[in-house]
Motif scaffolding. Structure first.
Motif, short mmCIF file in Angstrom:
data_model
loop_
_atom_site.label_atom_id
_atom_site.label_comp_id
_atom_site.label_asym_id
_atom_site.label_seq_id
_atom_site.Cartn_x
_atom_site.Cartn_y
_atom_site.Cartn_z
N LYS A 21 -38.73 10.10 53.60
CA LYS A 21 -39.01 9.98 55.04
C LYS A 21 -37.72 9.91 55.87
CE LYS A 21 -39.71 5.05 54.54
NZ LYS A 21 -40.70 4.04 54.33
N CYS A 22 -36.60 9.53 55.24
CA CYS A 22 -35.33 9.40 55.98
C CYS A 22 -34.90 10.75 56.57
CB CYS A 22 -34.23 8.88 55.06
SG CYS A 22 -34.57 7.22 54.44
N LYS A 23 -35.28 11.85 55.88
CA LYS A 23 -34.85 13.17 56.35
C LYS A 23 -35.38 13.45 57.76
CE LYS A 23 -35.07 15.08 51.72
NZ LYS A 23 -36.00 15.83 50.89
N LYS A 24 -36.52 12.86 58.09
CA LYS A 24 -37.13 13.10 59.41
C LYS A 24 -36.84 11.97 60.39
CE LYS A 24 -41.13 16.01 58.85
NZ LYS A 24 -42.57 16.05 59.04
N CYS A 25 -36.11 10.98 59.95
CA CYS A 25 -35.92 9.79 60.79
C CYS A 25 -34.77 9.98 61.78
CB CYS A 25 -35.65 8.58 59.89
SG CYS A 25 -35.28 7.08 60.80
N ALA A 26 -34.98 9.48 62.99
CA ALA A 26 -33.96 9.59 64.04
C ALA A 26 -32.68 8.82 63.67
CB ALA A 26 -34.52 9.07 65.34
N TYR A 29 -27.17 7.62 61.38
CA TYR A 29 -26.66 6.25 61.45
C TYR A 29 -26.62 5.64 60.04
CZ TYR A 29 -26.29 1.32 62.64
OH TYR A 29 -25.88 0.02 62.72
N CYS A 30 -27.68 5.86 59.27
CA CYS A 30 -27.78 5.21 57.96
C CYS A 30 -26.96 5.88 56.88
CB CYS A 30 -29.24 5.19 57.50
SG CYS A 30 -30.26 4.07 58.45
N PHE A 31 -26.85 7.21 56.92
CA PHE A 31 -26.31 7.90 55.74
C PHE A 31 -25.12 8.81 55.98
CE2 PHE A 31 -30.82 6.99 54.85
CZ PHE A 31 -30.61 6.08 53.83
N ILE A 32 -24.65 8.94 57.21
CA ILE A 32 -23.52 9.87 57.41
C ILE A 32 -22.32 9.12 57.95
CG2 ILE A 32 -22.72 11.93 58.65
CD1 ILE A 32 -25.41 13.13 58.16
N GLN A 35 -30.25 -3.45 54.24
CA GLN A 35 -29.59 -2.29 53.62
C GLN A 35 -30.52 -1.06 53.65
OE1 GLN A 35 -26.39 -2.37 52.09
NE2 GLN A 35 -26.71 -0.16 51.95
N ALA A 36 -29.98 0.07 54.14
CA ALA A 36 -30.79 1.30 54.17
C ALA A 36 -30.93 1.87 52.76
CB ALA A 36 -30.12 2.32 55.08
N LYS A 37 -32.14 2.25 52.40
CA LYS A 37 -32.37 2.90 51.09
C LYS A 37 -32.93 4.29 51.36
CE LYS A 37 -33.92 -1.35 49.09
NZ LYS A 37 -35.18 -1.93 49.50
N ILE A 64 -42.93 0.88 57.94
CA ILE A 64 -42.28 2.17 57.69
C ILE A 64 -40.89 1.95 57.08
CG2 ILE A 64 -41.31 4.23 58.83
CD1 ILE A 64 -43.71 3.92 60.85
N CYS A 65 -40.10 1.07 57.69
CA CYS A 65 -38.74 0.83 57.19
C CYS A 65 -38.15 -0.40 57.90
CB CYS A 65 -37.86 2.04 57.44
SG CYS A 65 -36.13 1.73 57.10
N LYS A 66 -37.70 -1.37 57.11
CA LYS A 66 -37.18 -2.62 57.70
C LYS A 66 -35.83 -2.39 58.40
CE LYS A 66 -40.32 -5.28 55.24
NZ LYS A 66 -41.22 -4.21 54.86
N THR A 67 -35.09 -1.39 57.92
CA THR A 67 -33.81 -1.07 58.58
C THR A 67 -34.11 -0.53 59.99
OG1 THR A 67 -33.02 -0.36 56.42
CG2 THR A 67 -31.64 0.20 58.31
N LYS A 68 -35.07 0.35 60.05
CA LYS A 68 -35.48 0.94 61.32
C LYS A 68 -35.99 -0.14 62.28
CE LYS A 68 -38.26 4.88 62.81
NZ LYS A 68 -38.77 6.16 62.34
N LEU A 69 -36.73 -1.07 61.73
CA LEU A 69 -37.24 -2.19 62.52
C LEU A 69 -36.09 -2.95 63.18
CD1 LEU A 69 -39.30 -4.42 63.37
CD2 LEU A 69 -39.01 -5.40 61.09
S1 SF4 Z 1 -32.96 6.84 57.84
FE1 SF4 Z 1 -34.27 5.90 56.29
S2 SF4 Z 1 -33.34 3.91 55.88
FE2 SF4 Z 1 -32.50 4.63 57.81
S3 SF4 Z 1 -33.81 3.77 59.39
FE3 SF4 Z 1 -34.61 5.79 58.93
S4 SF4 Z 1 -36.17 5.49 57.39
FE4 SF4 Z 1 -34.92 3.64 57.46
#
Ligand code: SF4
Length: 164
Positions: free
Chosen positions: A152-157, A161-164, A146-148, A13-18
């Motif tokens: 799917k990021c819009k729904k991610c918990a 943390y990653c973008f704000i 690095q978060a990209k 799903i996402c290596k950053t999340k992992l």
């Molecule tokens: S917000 Fe996006 S980049 Fe950050 S952990 Fe979630 S899926 Fe990954």
């Protein structure tokens, strides 16, 4: 670290999340999707108490005579679910229990379900072991990949943390 179903699915799903989850930066209780998943899991647990089993650090939804059954609330990450089930089949095999995998996707607000079948063969077992090594490498890094930004990021918990 023992790799469980959550970690192997996050690899896809996402290596950053992992990395964040494995390194105990856990914001997931805030996520509506995670909550729904937990509720669905609990309901299923009630229905199949007799068949749910735990092995090492993994919990299997249901084990029948022929199948290891994994139940998901959506089919949005089929590759992640596939490898999660292959990991479970592998762990079972190590305990001397051989089964085929059955994945049931139960969509929200729908009565019907999609069912997929999968087997642990020589090829995907080899690939699985390679994936487990790659997961170890990622989670042992000092910093997260690095978060990209993706949809799917819009729904991610971890969005804040990653973008704000
Ligand atoms: S917000 Fe996006 S980049 Fe950050 S952990 Fe979630 S899926 Fe990954």
């Amino acid at each position: 670290m023992k790799i469980n179903g959550t970690l192997i699915s996050y690899f896809f799903i996402c290596k950053t999340k992992l990395w964040l989850h494995a390194n105990r930066i856990n914001l997931e209780d805030n996520s509506e999707d995670v909550r729904i998943g937990k509720i669905l899991h609990e309901i299923n647990e009630e229905k199949s108490k007799k068949s749910e089993i735990s092995i090492d650090n993994i919990k299997i939804d249901k084990l029948t005579r022929d199948y290891l059954v994994e139940i998901k609330k959506s089919d949005s990450d089929p590759e992640a679910v596939k490898w999660q089930v292959l990991l479970y089949l592998y762990k079972l095999k190590q305990k001397g229990v051989e089964r085929k995998g059955k994945i049931e996707f139960i969509e929200k607000n729908r009565q019907d379900k999609k069912v997929h079948y999968i087997e642990l063969d020589e090829v995907n077992e080899k690939e699985l072991l390679d994936i487990l090594k790659r997961i170890e490498t990622i989670i042992n890094q000092d910093t997260p990949p690095q978060a990209k930004f993706e949809n799917k990021c819009k729904k991610c918990a971890y969005y804040e943390y990653c973008f704000i």
